[in-house]
Design a protein around this motif. Structure first.
Motif, PDB file in Angstrom:
ATOM      1  N   ALA A   4       0.834  -1.202   0.000  1.00  0.00           N
ATOM      2  CA  ALA A   4       0.000   0.000   0.000  1.00  0.00           C
ATOM      3  C   ALA A   4       0.869   1.252   0.000  1.00  0.00           C
ATOM      4  CB  ALA A   4      -0.946  -0.004   1.200  1.00  0.00           C
ATOM      5  N   LEU A   5       1.932   1.247   0.767  1.00  0.00           N
ATOM      6  CA  LEU A   5       2.821   2.404   0.828  1.00  0.00           C
ATOM      7  C   LEU A   5       3.477   2.655  -0.528  1.00  0.00           C
ATOM      8  CD1 LEU A   5       4.120   4.650   2.484  1.00  0.00           C
ATOM      9  CD2 LEU A   5       5.876   3.013   3.184  1.00  0.00           C
ATOM     10  N   ASN A  40      -1.633   6.305  -6.033  1.00  0.00           N
ATOM     11  CA  ASN A  40      -2.858   5.515  -5.941  1.00  0.00           C
ATOM     12  C   ASN A  40      -3.697   6.023  -4.764  1.00  0.00           C
ATOM     13  OD1 ASN A  40      -4.502   3.212  -4.767  1.00  0.00           O
ATOM     14  ND2 ASN A  40      -3.846   2.293  -6.702  1.00  0.00           N
ATOM     15  N   HIS A  41      -4.883   6.533  -5.085  1.00  0.00           N
ATOM     16  CA  HIS A  41      -5.754   7.163  -4.083  1.00  0.00           C
ATOM     17  C   HIS A  41      -6.161   6.189  -2.970  1.00  0.00           C
ATOM     18  CE1 HIS A  41      -8.687  10.037  -2.557  1.00  0.00           C
ATOM     19  NE2 HIS A  41      -9.550   9.047  -2.511  1.00  0.00           N
ATOM     20  N   ALA A  42      -6.611   4.999  -3.336  1.00  0.00           N
ATOM     21  CA  ALA A  42      -7.048   4.020  -2.334  1.00  0.00           C
ATOM     22  C   ALA A  42      -5.878   3.616  -1.426  1.00  0.00           C
ATOM     23  CB  ALA A  42      -7.648   2.789  -3.014  1.00  0.00           C
ATOM     24  N   GLN A  53      -3.299   5.498  -0.707  1.00  0.00           N
ATOM     25  CA  GLN A  53      -3.034   6.643   0.160  1.00  0.00           C
ATOM     26  C   GLN A  53      -4.001   6.654   1.349  1.00  0.00           C
ATOM     27  OE1 GLN A  53      -3.268   9.902  -2.620  1.00  0.00           O
ATOM     28  NE2 GLN A  53      -1.121   9.673  -3.230  1.00  0.00           N
ATOM     29  N   GLN A  54      -5.248   6.335   1.087  1.00  0.00           N
ATOM     30  CA  GLN A  54      -6.236   6.246   2.173  1.00  0.00           C
ATOM     31  C   GLN A  54      -5.846   5.156   3.158  1.00  0.00           C
ATOM     32  OE1 GLN A  54      -9.599   5.667  -0.458  1.00  0.00           O
ATOM     33  NE2 GLN A  54     -10.465   7.643   0.163  1.00  0.00           N
ATOM     34  N   THR A  55      -5.405   4.016   2.653  1.00  0.00           N
ATOM     35  CA  THR A  55      -4.992   2.901   3.508  1.00  0.00           C
ATOM     36  C   THR A  55      -3.807   3.299   4.374  1.00  0.00           C
ATOM     37  OG1 THR A  55      -5.804   1.261   1.928  1.00  0.00           O
ATOM     38  CG2 THR A  55      -4.125   0.522   3.504  1.00  0.00           C
ATOM     39  N   VAL A  56      -2.815   3.948   3.780  1.00  0.00           N
ATOM     40  CA  VAL A  56      -1.630   4.361   4.532  1.00  0.00           C
ATOM     41  C   VAL A  56      -2.020   5.353   5.624  1.00  0.00           C
ATOM     42  CG1 VAL A  56       0.548   5.624   4.368  1.00  0.00           C
ATOM     43  CG2 VAL A  56       0.008   3.858   2.692  1.00  0.00           C
ATOM     44  N   ALA A  57      -2.824   6.346   5.272  1.00  0.00           N
ATOM     45  CA  ALA A  57      -3.260   7.343   6.261  1.00  0.00           C
ATOM     46  C   ALA A  57      -4.035   6.674   7.396  1.00  0.00           C
ATOM     47  CB  ALA A  57      -4.110   8.413   5.588  1.00  0.00           C
ATOM     48  N   PHE A  58      -4.914   5.746   7.044  1.00  0.00           N
ATOM     49  CA  PHE A  58      -5.714   5.033   8.044  1.00  0.00           C
ATOM     50  C   PHE A  58      -4.825   4.201   8.972  1.00  0.00           C
ATOM     51  CE2 PHE A  58      -7.853   1.053   9.252  1.00  0.00           C
ATOM     52  CZ  PHE A  58      -8.826   1.571  10.101  1.00  0.00           C
ATOM     53  N   CYS A  59      -3.911   3.451   8.397  1.00  0.00           N
ATOM     54  CA  CYS A  59      -3.039   2.595   9.217  1.00  0.00           C
ATOM     55  C   CYS A  59      -2.142   3.419  10.137  1.00  0.00           C
ATOM     56  CB  CYS A  59      -2.198   1.685   8.333  1.00  0.00           C
ATOM     57  SG  CYS A  59      -3.115   0.299   7.638  1.00  0.00           S
ATOM     58  N   LEU A  60      -1.678   4.557   9.658  1.00  0.00           N
ATOM     59  CA  LEU A  60      -0.834   5.399  10.493  1.00  0.00           C
ATOM     60  C   LEU A  60      -1.603   6.041  11.638  1.00  0.00           C
ATOM     61  CD1 LEU A  60       1.384   6.998   7.730  1.00  0.00           C
ATOM     62  CD2 LEU A  60       2.152   5.480   9.562  1.00  0.00           C
ATOM     63  N   ARG A 111       5.143  17.055  -3.891  1.00  0.00           N
ATOM     64  CA  ARG A 111       6.154  17.323  -4.926  1.00  0.00           C
ATOM     65  C   ARG A 111       6.699  16.027  -5.504  1.00  0.00           C
ATOM     66  NH1 ARG A 111       9.030  21.976  -1.465  1.00  0.00           N
ATOM     67  NH2 ARG A 111       7.665  23.695  -2.073  1.00  0.00           N
ATOM     68  N   LYS A 112       6.947  15.064  -4.627  1.00  0.00           N
ATOM     69  CA  LYS A 112       7.506  13.780  -5.068  1.00  0.00           C
ATOM     70  C   LYS A 112       6.499  12.988  -5.906  1.00  0.00           C
ATOM     71  CE  LYS A 112       9.586   9.607  -3.121  1.00  0.00           C
ATOM     72  NZ  LYS A 112      10.046   8.966  -1.887  1.00  0.00           N
ATOM     73  N   ILE A 113       5.252  12.952  -5.454  1.00  0.00           N
ATOM     74  CA  ILE A 113       4.240  12.123  -6.111  1.00  0.00           C
ATOM     75  C   ILE A 113       3.662  12.795  -7.354  1.00  0.00           C
ATOM     76  CG2 ILE A 113       1.958  11.050  -5.841  1.00  0.00           C
ATOM     77  CD1 ILE A 113       2.693  10.791  -2.795  1.00  0.00           C
ATOM     78  N   TYR A 114       3.310  14.080  -7.233  1.00  0.00           N
ATOM     79  CA  TYR A 114       2.584  14.773  -8.301  1.00  0.00           C
ATOM     80  C   TYR A 114       3.429  15.791  -9.055  1.00  0.00           C
ATOM     81  CZ  TYR A 114      -1.298  12.624  -5.871  1.00  0.00           C
ATOM     82  OH  TYR A 114      -2.134  11.722  -5.275  1.00  0.00           O
ATOM     83  N   ASN A 115       4.675  15.957  -8.629  1.00  0.00           N
ATOM     84  CA  ASN A 115       5.598  16.868  -9.294  1.00  0.00           C
ATOM     85  C   ASN A 115       5.052  18.298  -9.368  1.00  0.00           C
ATOM     86  OD1 ASN A 115       8.095  17.322 -10.451  1.00  0.00           O
ATOM     87  ND2 ASN A 115       7.333  17.032 -12.532  1.00  0.00           N
ATOM     88  N   ARG A 116       4.472  18.768  -8.261  1.00  0.00           N
ATOM     89  CA  ARG A 116       3.951  20.132  -8.175  1.00  0.00           C
ATOM     90  C   ARG A 116       3.860  20.525  -6.705  1.00  0.00           C
ATOM     91  NH1 ARG A 116      -1.128  19.528  -6.284  1.00  0.00           N
ATOM     92  NH2 ARG A 116      -2.298  17.683  -6.877  1.00  0.00           N
ATOM     93  N   ASP A 117       3.615  21.797  -6.468  1.00  0.00           N
ATOM     94  CA  ASP A 117       3.424  22.274  -5.106  1.00  0.00           C
ATOM     95  C   ASP A 117       2.004  21.975  -4.658  1.00  0.00           C
ATOM     96  OD1 ASP A 117       5.980  23.275  -4.746  1.00  0.00           O
ATOM     97  OD2 ASP A 117       5.471  25.213  -5.638  1.00  0.00           O
TER      98      ASP A 117
END
Length: 139
Positions: free
Chosen positions: A47-48, A55-57, A59-66, A126-132
């Protein structure tokens, strides 16, 4: 010897801190027979990786687990969880539930914790989407 000690003590001031955005979740060892924990211990690294690819889902899993620990498989890190909720808010795929999760996770934190989460999220976006990230963060 004195020169060596002096060099080491001065060098300690120039050691670079962990870069913002380098959130390193910690997987825990499960108790024997804890099937839910074992499942999350196996699934969280994937997931990480997917979350870091946008991947949106995932990201939700990582946020939830943390924030929850995912059945004691992951060390709870509310700042890191908040960072990921901010990333989700900047993903372009954020839902009303995502906004609610961001508020519930981030608002109870101290100002210093929020600043750390914002800095981590800025680097992750920045790392994932290459923008601010967007100027507002809904905290």
């Amino acid at each position: 010897m004195l020169k060596l000690l002096l060099a080491l003590s001065i060098g300690a001031f120039f050691v670079s801190p962990l870069q913002a955005g380098e959130i390193q979740p910690v997987i825990k060892a499960c108790q024997p027979g804890a099937k839910h924990c074992e499942r999350w211990t196996a699934e969280f690294p994937t997931a990480l990786q997917l979350a870091l690819k946008g991947n949106h889902a995932a990201q939700q899993t990582v946020a939830f687990c943390l924030s929850s620990g995912c059945h004691d498989a992951v060390v709870i890190d509310r700042v890191a969880s908040c960072s990921w909720h901010l990333v989700i808010a900047n993903s372009g795929a954020s839902t009303v539930l995502d906004a609610s999760n961001l508020r519930n996770t981030c608002r109870p934190m101290t100002s210093a914790q929020k600043d750390e989460a914002r800095a981590n999220a800025r680097e992750l976006v920045r790392k994932i989407y290459n923008r601010d990230p967007a100027a507002t963060d809904q905290m």
